[in-house]
Design an enzyme around this catalytic site. Structure first.
Site, PDB file in Angstrom:
ATOM      1  N   ASP A 221       2.943   3.762   4.512  1.00 52.71           N
ATOM      2  CA  ASP A 221       3.256   2.466   3.894  1.00 52.71           C
ATOM      3  C   ASP A 221       2.814   1.384   4.879  1.00 52.71           C
ATOM      4  O   ASP A 221       2.001   1.657   5.756  1.00 52.71           O
ATOM      5  CB  ASP A 221       4.741   2.366   3.508  1.00 52.71           C
ATOM      6  CG  ASP A 221       4.949   1.435   2.311  1.00 52.71           C
ATOM      7  OD1 ASP A 221       4.434   0.306   2.347  1.00 52.71           O
ATOM      8  OD2 ASP A 221       5.617   1.834   1.336  1.00 52.71           O
ATOM      9  N   HIS A 244      -0.547   1.297   4.593  1.00 55.11           N
ATOM     10  CA  HIS A 244      -0.877   0.271   3.614  1.00 55.11           C
ATOM     11  C   HIS A 244      -1.159  -1.097   4.217  1.00 55.11           C
ATOM     12  O   HIS A 244      -1.158  -2.089   3.503  1.00 55.11           O
ATOM     13  CB  HIS A 244       0.243   0.156   2.578  1.00 55.11           C
ATOM     14  CG  HIS A 244       0.383   1.386   1.732  1.00 55.11           C
ATOM     15  ND1 HIS A 244       1.406   1.562   0.839  1.00 55.11           N
ATOM     16  CD2 HIS A 244      -0.375   2.503   1.650  1.00 55.11           C
ATOM     17  CE1 HIS A 244       1.275   2.747   0.240  1.00 55.11           C
ATOM     18  NE2 HIS A 244       0.205   3.327   0.731  1.00 55.11           N
TER      19      HIS A 244
END
Ligand SMILES: *[C@@H]1O[C@H](CO)[C@@H](O)[C@H](O)[C@H]1NC(C)=O
Ligand SMILES: *[C@@H]1O[C@H](CO)[C@@H](O)[C@H](O)[C@H]1NC(C)=O
Ligand SMILES: *[C@@H]1O[C@H](CO)[C@@H](O)[C@H](O)[C@H]1NC(C)=O
Ligand SMILES: *[C@@H]1O[C@H](CO)[C@@H](O)[C@H](O)[C@H]1NC(C)=O
Ligand SMILES: *[C@@H]1O[C@H](CO)[C@@H](O)[C@H](O)[C@H]1NC(C)=O
Ligand SMILES: *[C@@H]1O[C@H](CO)[C@@H](O)[C@H](O)[C@H]1NC(C)=O
Length: 417
Positions: A221, A244
């Site tokens: 993430d 991410h």
């Protein structure tokens, strides 16, 4: 003269005597939180001028969360290893209970240091994340996962040399804190099965005067996620793999008012990441994000190096709001993306509707919700060798953004060269 010397000797002796070192006890397969919590509650002196030591050579079982008392001048030193419970269901029940403090480890107070070990074999915190990821491939089953380490309302602090091995989700969270230095930490949220390590954020940052540097993050993430309110946050000299991106947001959820300013992210290597630099705000959000810079970013196989979206939605929940009376979001004022170099992985697509998967930058904005956005000194190639593209709607920007604002090939303009 003699009198003065005596006073000095006495006072330095009393300062030295005032520092307490408490060695956290360990007992077999039991939950070591219990003895520590009992000691902290029986001996209030451990909350001031003290070191709380998880000693080397021991693997502690931290099977229930620890919310430390409000500290003043305290060092928590993780020289031994720590493991969470292997039992996912039992841990979920703890997270679900009303007494759960919100994180597995919670810190507050003034002048608080959390330090790990420099010995490569010790000081690892193993949260057994693999078991959670394997059990939770279905979105609906992702409930009651413990967040990791929280610095909440800390005034002056440090997080250094910590090493997280397979954290369940959300590693470090610094919120409502001022003057905290977070450096030289390692997060390895890597899955050894086909299960994805969902929501394994590296650093969630809210507060003022926070410096993150020399951190290494492998995760699934955001490497960094700056929330609101936040001001004067620096994130630099770091390496992020697999996640991410270096994110601001998501801001403005549920129409809330964001207040983010003076953020500098520089000298970071992004490898095998979905995004490099990312800004995300929810439709309907309010407030402003101002003076945000990402510069000197090295890209190695990044799917989308620069991405701004004011249409953020939870990918697990819906496709976002299509409500036309909701076409606004947090205002963006002075965003700079400078010196991005490297490669775009154009083999996977980047998840943005209508994109080619070969974009170096996508600005997805409402009209009249930003000013002074610029991307300059951008030098990237796609892995396949095909042309680098951009997506940008010229009716949404008010200045030369550094490249031709269209859905087409990347062409630097005067401001971008
Ligand atoms: C803690 O140490 C500081 C000096 O660093 C001293 O001024 C203060 O009185 C000490 N507090 C306690 C409760 O011992
Ligand atoms: C802050 O804590 C450190 C230990 O981490 C201690 O050496 C230092 O004296 C403390 N600062 C103050 C102002 O008490
Ligand atoms: C950072 O961690 C590495 C490995 O644990 C160690 O060699 C190095 O000295 C640390 N640096 C600092 C500033 O603590
Ligand atoms: C400490 O934990 C790490 C990560 O789980 C592991 O690789 C290492 O072997 C452990 N150290 C010892 C001495 O058991
Ligand atoms: C923008 O933010 C940086 C820190 O990231 C700060 O040094 C600079 O002074 C800010 N600029 C303005 C105009 O406030
Ligand atoms: C669209 O959003 C507006 C403003 O929040 C709200 O009043 C309206 O009910 C929404 N319409 C639909 C169809 O959801």
């Amino acid at each position: 003269m003699h009198f003065l010397r005596l006073v000095f000797a006495l006072s330095s002796a009393s300062i030295a005597a005032a520092w307490t070192t408490y060695i956290v006890p360990h007992s077999g397969g039991n939950d070591d939180t219990l003895a520590l919590a009992a000691a902290l509650s029986a001996n209030k002196a451990l909350a001031t001028n003290a070191t709380i030591l998880f000693q080397t050579g021991i693997t502690y079982n931290i099977l229930t969360p620890i919310a430390f008392p409000k500290f003043q001048n305290v060092i928590v030193s993780i020289q031994g290893n720590i493991t969470y419970a292997a039992d996912v269901k039992k841990t979920q029940a703890i997270v679900a209970s009303s007494s759960f403090p919100g994180h597995w480890f919670t810190f507050s107070g003034t002048n608080v240091t959390l330090t790990g070990s420099q010995d490569p074999n010790w000081g690892w915190v193993n949260a057994n994340g693999q078991k959670w990821w394997d059990a939770m491939q279905k979105v609906s089953s992702r409930v009651n996962r413990p967040h990791g380490w929280s610095f909440k309302g800390v005034q002056t602090g440090e997080i250094v040399n910590m090493k997280l091995w397979q954290p369940v989700a959300w590693s470090f969270s610094v919120t409502g804190s001022n003057n905290v230095h977070i450096h030289n930490n390692t997060i390895i949220a890597v899955s050894y099965s086909s299960s994805f390590p969902s929501n394994t954020d590296g650093f969630d940052a809210e507060g003022t005067n926070l410096v993150f540097e020399n951190n290494i993050v492998y995760n699934g993430d955001d490497c960094l996620a700056v929330g609101s309110p936040a001001s004067n946050i620096v994130f630099r000299n770091s390496y992020c793999n697999g996640g991410h991106g270096l994110s601001i947001g998501s801001l403005g959820k549920g129409g809330s008012v964001a207040n983010v300013q003076d953020i500098l992210i520089e000298n970071v290597v992004m490898e095998n990441s979905v995004y490099g630099a990312r800004f995300k705000s929810w439709t309907g959000g309010k407030g402003t994000a101002k003076n945000v810079t990402w510069r000197d970013i090295t890209l190695i196989n990044v799917q989308l190096p620069i991405y701004i979206t004011q249409h953020y939605w939870d990918q697990d929940v819906s496709q976002g709001s299509t409500n036309s009376s909701y076409q606004t979001s947090t205002y963006l004022d002075t965003f700079t993306f400078q010196n991005f170099q490297g490669t775009i992985d154009d083999s996977k697509g980047n998840g943005v509707t209508g994109s080619t998967g070969k974009e170096v930058v996508i600005f997805d904005l409402f009209q009249g919700t930003s000013k002074s956005l610029i991307a300059k000194d951008i030098s990237t190639t796609t892995v396949s060798g095909s042309n680098v593209m951009v997506m940008c709607d010229s009716s949404t920007v008010s200045n030369d953004v550094g490249f031709k604002c269209w859905d087409g090939q990347y062409e630097p303009t005067i401001a971008g060269a």
